[in-house]
Scaffold this motif. Structure first.
Motif, PDB file in Angstrom:
ATOM      1  N   GLY A 163      -4.938  -5.778  15.713  1.00  0.00           N
ATOM      2  CA  GLY A 163      -3.877  -5.005  16.322  1.00  0.00           C
ATOM      3  C   GLY A 163      -4.459  -3.748  16.944  1.00  0.00           C
ATOM      4  N   THR A 164      -3.569  -2.906  17.459  1.00  0.00           N
ATOM      5  CA  THR A 164      -4.012  -1.647  18.055  1.00  0.00           C
ATOM      6  C   THR A 164      -3.326  -0.494  17.332  1.00  0.00           C
ATOM      7  N   LEU A 165      -3.908   0.672  17.483  1.00  0.00           N
ATOM      8  CA  LEU A 165      -3.306   1.855  16.875  1.00  0.00           C
ATOM      9  C   LEU A 165      -1.930   2.146  17.474  1.00  0.00           C
ATOM     10  N   ASN A 166      -1.777   1.884  18.788  1.00  0.00           N
ATOM     11  CA  ASN A 166      -0.484   2.112  19.433  1.00  0.00           C
ATOM     12  C   ASN A 166       0.595   1.222  18.836  1.00  0.00           C
ATOM     13  N   GLU A 167       0.266  -0.053  18.602  1.00  0.00           N
ATOM     14  CA  GLU A 167       1.233  -0.977  17.994  1.00  0.00           C
ATOM     15  C   GLU A 167       1.570  -0.531  16.570  1.00  0.00           C
ATOM     16  N   LEU A 168       0.560  -0.132  15.838  1.00  0.00           N
ATOM     17  CA  LEU A 168       0.754   0.304  14.460  1.00  0.00           C
ATOM     18  C   LEU A 168       1.619   1.559  14.400  1.00  0.00           C
ATOM     19  N   GLU A 169       1.376   2.484  15.327  1.00  0.00           N
ATOM     20  CA  GLU A 169       2.152   3.711  15.367  1.00  0.00           C
ATOM     21  C   GLU A 169       3.635   3.408  15.605  1.00  0.00           C
ATOM     22  N   LYS A 170       3.928   2.514  16.525  1.00  0.00           N
ATOM     23  CA  LYS A 170       5.328   2.123  16.792  1.00  0.00           C
ATOM     24  C   LYS A 170       5.960   1.491  15.549  1.00  0.00           C
ATOM     25  N   GLU A 171       5.197   0.655  14.872  1.00  0.00           N
ATOM     26  CA  GLU A 171       5.713  -0.030  13.674  1.00  0.00           C
ATOM     27  C   GLU A 171       5.955   0.956  12.531  1.00  0.00           C
ATOM     28  N   MET A 172       5.119   1.974  12.413  1.00  0.00           N
ATOM     29  CA  MET A 172       5.190   2.906  11.306  1.00  0.00           C
ATOM     30  C   MET A 172       6.278   3.965  11.489  1.00  0.00           C
ATOM     31  N   VAL A 208       0.839  -1.199   0.000  1.00  0.00           N
ATOM     32  CA  VAL A 208       0.000   0.000   0.000  1.00  0.00           C
ATOM     33  C   VAL A 208       0.876   1.251   0.000  1.00  0.00           C
ATOM     34  N   ALA A 209       0.563   2.187  -0.893  1.00  0.00           N
ATOM     35  CA  ALA A 209       1.201   3.508  -0.863  1.00  0.00           C
ATOM     36  C   ALA A 209       0.585   4.250   0.327  1.00  0.00           C
ATOM     37  N   LEU A 210       1.420   4.702   1.240  1.00  0.00           N
ATOM     38  CA  LEU A 210       0.918   5.311   2.474  1.00  0.00           C
ATOM     39  C   LEU A 210       0.069   6.550   2.199  1.00  0.00           C
ATOM     40  N   GLU A 211       0.351   7.250   1.112  1.00  0.00           N
ATOM     41  CA  GLU A 211      -0.450   8.426   0.774  1.00  0.00           C
ATOM     42  C   GLU A 211      -1.876   8.060   0.373  1.00  0.00           C
ATOM     43  N   ARG A 212      -2.136   6.785   0.078  1.00  0.00           N
ATOM     44  CA  ARG A 212      -3.463   6.337  -0.337  1.00  0.00           C
ATOM     45  C   ARG A 212      -4.342   5.956   0.862  1.00  0.00           C
ATOM     46  N   ILE A 213      -3.759   5.932   2.068  1.00  0.00           N
ATOM     47  CA  ILE A 213      -4.539   5.611   3.266  1.00  0.00           C
ATOM     48  C   ILE A 213      -5.285   6.873   3.685  1.00  0.00           C
ATOM     49  N   LEU A 214      -6.614   6.817   3.639  1.00  0.00           N
ATOM     50  CA  LEU A 214      -7.427   7.970   4.022  1.00  0.00           C
ATOM     51  C   LEU A 214      -7.464   8.086   5.546  1.00  0.00           C
ATOM     52  N   TYR A 215      -7.784   6.968   6.203  1.00  0.00           N
ATOM     53  CA  TYR A 215      -7.728   6.929   7.662  1.00  0.00           C
ATOM     54  C   TYR A 215      -7.769   5.481   8.131  1.00  0.00           C
ATOM     55  N   ILE A 216      -7.415   5.292   9.409  1.00  0.00           N
ATOM     56  CA  ILE A 216      -7.434   3.973  10.035  1.00  0.00           C
ATOM     57  C   ILE A 216      -8.308   4.075  11.266  1.00  0.00           C
ATOM     58  N   GLU A 217      -9.231   3.146  11.385  1.00  0.00           N
ATOM     59  CA  GLU A 217     -10.177   3.154  12.493  1.00  0.00           C
ATOM     60  C   GLU A 217      -9.945   1.906  13.353  1.00  0.00           C
ATOM     61  N   SER A 218     -10.019   2.072  14.648  1.00  0.00           N
ATOM     62  CA  SER A 218      -9.804   0.958  15.564  1.00  0.00           C
ATOM     63  C   SER A 218     -11.120   0.575  16.237  1.00  0.00           C
ATOM     64  N   ARG A 219     -11.431  -0.738  16.193  1.00  0.00           N
ATOM     65  CA  ARG A 219     -12.636  -1.248  16.852  1.00  0.00           C
ATOM     66  C   ARG A 219     -12.300  -2.558  17.550  1.00  0.00           C
ATOM     67  N   LEU A 220     -12.182  -2.502  18.867  1.00  0.00           N
ATOM     68  CA  LEU A 220     -11.918  -3.695  19.668  1.00  0.00           C
ATOM     69  C   LEU A 220     -10.756  -4.513  19.117  1.00  0.00           C
ATOM     70  N   HIS A 221      -9.585  -3.890  18.996  1.00  0.00           N
ATOM     71  CA  HIS A 221      -8.346  -4.521  18.530  1.00  0.00           C
ATOM     72  C   HIS A 221      -8.403  -4.983  17.074  1.00  0.00           C
ATOM     73  N   LYS A 222      -9.348  -4.455  16.340  1.00  0.00           N
ATOM     74  CA  LYS A 222      -9.411  -4.732  14.909  1.00  0.00           C
ATOM     75  C   LYS A 222      -9.270  -3.389  14.195  1.00  0.00           C
ATOM     76  N   LEU A 223      -8.264  -3.286  13.337  1.00  0.00           N
ATOM     77  CA  LEU A 223      -8.000  -2.051  12.617  1.00  0.00           C
ATOM     78  C   LEU A 223      -8.636  -2.105  11.237  1.00  0.00           C
ATOM     79  N   GLU A 224      -9.324  -1.037  10.873  1.00  0.00           N
ATOM     80  CA  GLU A 224      -9.909  -0.913   9.537  1.00  0.00           C
ATOM     81  C   GLU A 224      -9.152   0.164   8.777  1.00  0.00           C
ATOM     82  N   PHE A 225      -8.508  -0.228   7.695  1.00  0.00           N
ATOM     83  CA  PHE A 225      -7.771   0.697   6.836  1.00  0.00           C
ATOM     84  C   PHE A 225      -8.700   1.130   5.711  1.00  0.00           C
ATOM     85  N   HIS A 226      -8.949   2.412   5.617  1.00  0.00           N
ATOM     86  CA  HIS A 226      -9.774   2.959   4.535  1.00  0.00           C
ATOM     87  C   HIS A 226      -8.797   3.511   3.493  1.00  0.00           C
TER      88      HIS A 226
END
Length: 186
Positions: free
Chosen positions: A176-185, A145-163
């Motif tokens: 996963g969680t947004l905190n884990e994703l932030e560390k990875e990114m 995925v080109a990161l510029e193509r990610i509109l937003y990421i939503e978190s729902r009970l440890h499930k991330l939705e990439f729009h």
């Protein structure tokens, strides 16, 4: 998305330029749109929409309004875009400096494709245009995925939705969680 206008009154050359640019951009895996205009008048008819284009490839020797005059009109809307003159004549090269053209390419060059690719590299360098991509392991499968193509990421009970914006809006999920994703990114 990168927007490019090719303006040449010779259909053969406008299609050739478009093909060479497409080849370059496909290798870079970039989102782009290339529009062809068959005359300076046709290009200038779009008026203020000229600002939507990042790059212009202009033939200099066209009927009625030549490429230099078209470039002058483009500059009236601003200096954010890049202008490339593509012509069979070297006579106008000094005119290119007056409109801050980035390159002056000769159509009869034996290495025309390589010249266009080098020109695009020079433009990207000036633009600082870098597309960052990352491979994600979504529940739907692995996807680059080109990161510029990610509109937003939503978190729902440890499930991330990439729009993600593709041809249309797509939603991909992963656990996963947004905190884990932030560390990875980082």
């Amino acid at each position: 998305m990168l927007r490019i206008a090719v303006c040449d009154d010779e259909s053969y050359f406008s299609q050739l330029i478009k093909k060479y640019i497409e080849t370059f951009l496909w290798k870079k895996e970039l989102e782009f749109k290339i529009d062809i205009f068959n005359s300076g008048e046709e290009l200038l008819e779009i008026g203020s929409e000229l600002i939507n284009y990042n790059i212009f490839f202009l033939d200099i020797d066209m009927e009625k309004i030549n490429g230099v005059r078209v470039a002058q009109k483009i500059r009236e809307y601003g200096f954010e875009s890049y202008i490339v003159f593509v012509t069979a004549y070297i006579d106008y090269s000094l005119e290119g400096y007056k409109v801050d053209a980035i390159r002056y390419l000769l159509k009869n060059n034996l290495n025309f494709e390589a010249t266009i690719h080098e020109c695009m590299e020079a433009i990207f360098e000036k633009m600082n245009y870098v597309v960052s991509k990352k491979i994600f392991s979504f529940n739907e499968g692995e996807k680059k995925v080109a990161l510029e193509r990610i509109l937003y990421i939503e978190s729902r009970l440890h499930k991330l939705e990439f729009h993600i914006i593709e041809e249309e809006m797509k939603i991909y999920t992963m656990y996963g969680t947004l905190n884990e994703l932030e560390k990875e990114m980082k």
